[in-house]
Motif scaffolding. Sequence first.
Motif, short mmCIF file in Angstrom:
data_model
loop_
_atom_site.label_atom_id
_atom_site.label_comp_id
_atom_site.label_asym_id
_atom_site.label_seq_id
_atom_site.Cartn_x
_atom_site.Cartn_y
_atom_site.Cartn_z
N ALA A 1 -11.99 9.79 -5.12
CA ALA A 1 -10.57 9.42 -5.06
C ALA A 1 -10.07 8.88 -6.39
CB ALA A 1 -10.34 8.39 -3.97
N THR B 1 -10.66 5.89 -7.67
CA THR B 1 -10.35 4.46 -7.64
C THR B 1 -11.32 3.68 -8.52
OG1 THR B 1 -11.72 4.14 -5.68
CG2 THR B 1 -9.40 4.60 -5.32
N LEU C 1 -5.86 2.04 -7.58
CA LEU C 1 -5.78 3.36 -6.97
C LEU C 1 -4.85 4.23 -7.80
CD1 LEU C 1 -6.88 1.65 -4.57
CD2 LEU C 1 -5.58 3.15 -3.09
N PRO C 2 -5.27 5.49 -8.04
CA PRO C 2 -4.42 6.38 -8.83
C PRO C 2 -3.26 6.93 -8.00
CG PRO C 2 -6.40 7.54 -8.15
CD PRO C 2 -6.53 6.12 -7.67
N GLU C 3 -2.13 7.10 -8.70
CA GLU C 3 -0.97 7.72 -8.05
C GLU C 3 -0.02 8.24 -9.12
OE1 GLU C 3 2.63 5.81 -5.78
OE2 GLU C 3 0.94 6.00 -4.41
N ASN C 4 0.25 9.54 -9.08
CA ASN C 4 1.20 10.17 -10.00
C ASN C 4 0.92 9.88 -11.47
OD1 ASN C 4 2.64 11.20 -7.77
ND2 ASN C 4 3.81 9.32 -7.60
N SER D 1 -0.71 7.42 -12.80
CA SER D 1 -0.80 6.00 -13.14
C SER D 1 -1.70 5.33 -12.09
CB SER D 1 0.60 5.37 -13.13
OG SER D 1 0.54 4.05 -13.58
N TYR D 2 -1.81 4.01 -12.14
CA TYR D 2 -2.59 3.26 -11.17
C TYR D 2 -1.75 2.13 -10.60
CZ TYR D 2 -6.91 5.49 -12.72
OH TYR D 2 -7.88 6.39 -13.00
N TRP D 3 -2.09 1.71 -9.39
CA TRP D 3 -1.47 0.53 -8.80
C TRP D 3 -2.56 -0.33 -8.17
CZ3 TRP D 3 -1.39 -0.04 -3.37
CH2 TRP D 3 -1.73 1.10 -2.63
N TYR E 1 -4.40 -2.22 -5.46
CA TYR E 1 -4.53 -2.13 -4.01
C TYR E 1 -4.99 -3.46 -3.43
CZ TYR E 1 -6.08 -0.46 0.55
OH TYR E 1 -6.26 -0.28 1.90
#
Length: 91
Positions: free
Chosen positions: A42, A44, A72-75, A77-79, A81
Amino acid sequence: MSFEGADVAGVDAIMEKLENLPLGAVQHKVASIDAQPSNPTAGTLLITVTGQLVTAGAEDKPLFFTQTFQLLPENGSYWVYNDVFRLLYGL
């Protein structure tokens, strides 16, 4: 959010708690950073940071801390969690 044994819930209550902490100007001195994949399929990451917080007027009494968080990766980038921050009293 839990802070020093007190639970705070909701965006407004958490922001009020954070804005009213008696910290003043704080300098972060990072001592170590460790990172590793937490779920390679994933993408992460699990990251642990240790260091000191130095507050204005108390430079001779730094507060030691440890912080562990998961990204966590998204688009592209990371955010964050999960995030656990702890002051280490008595060091």
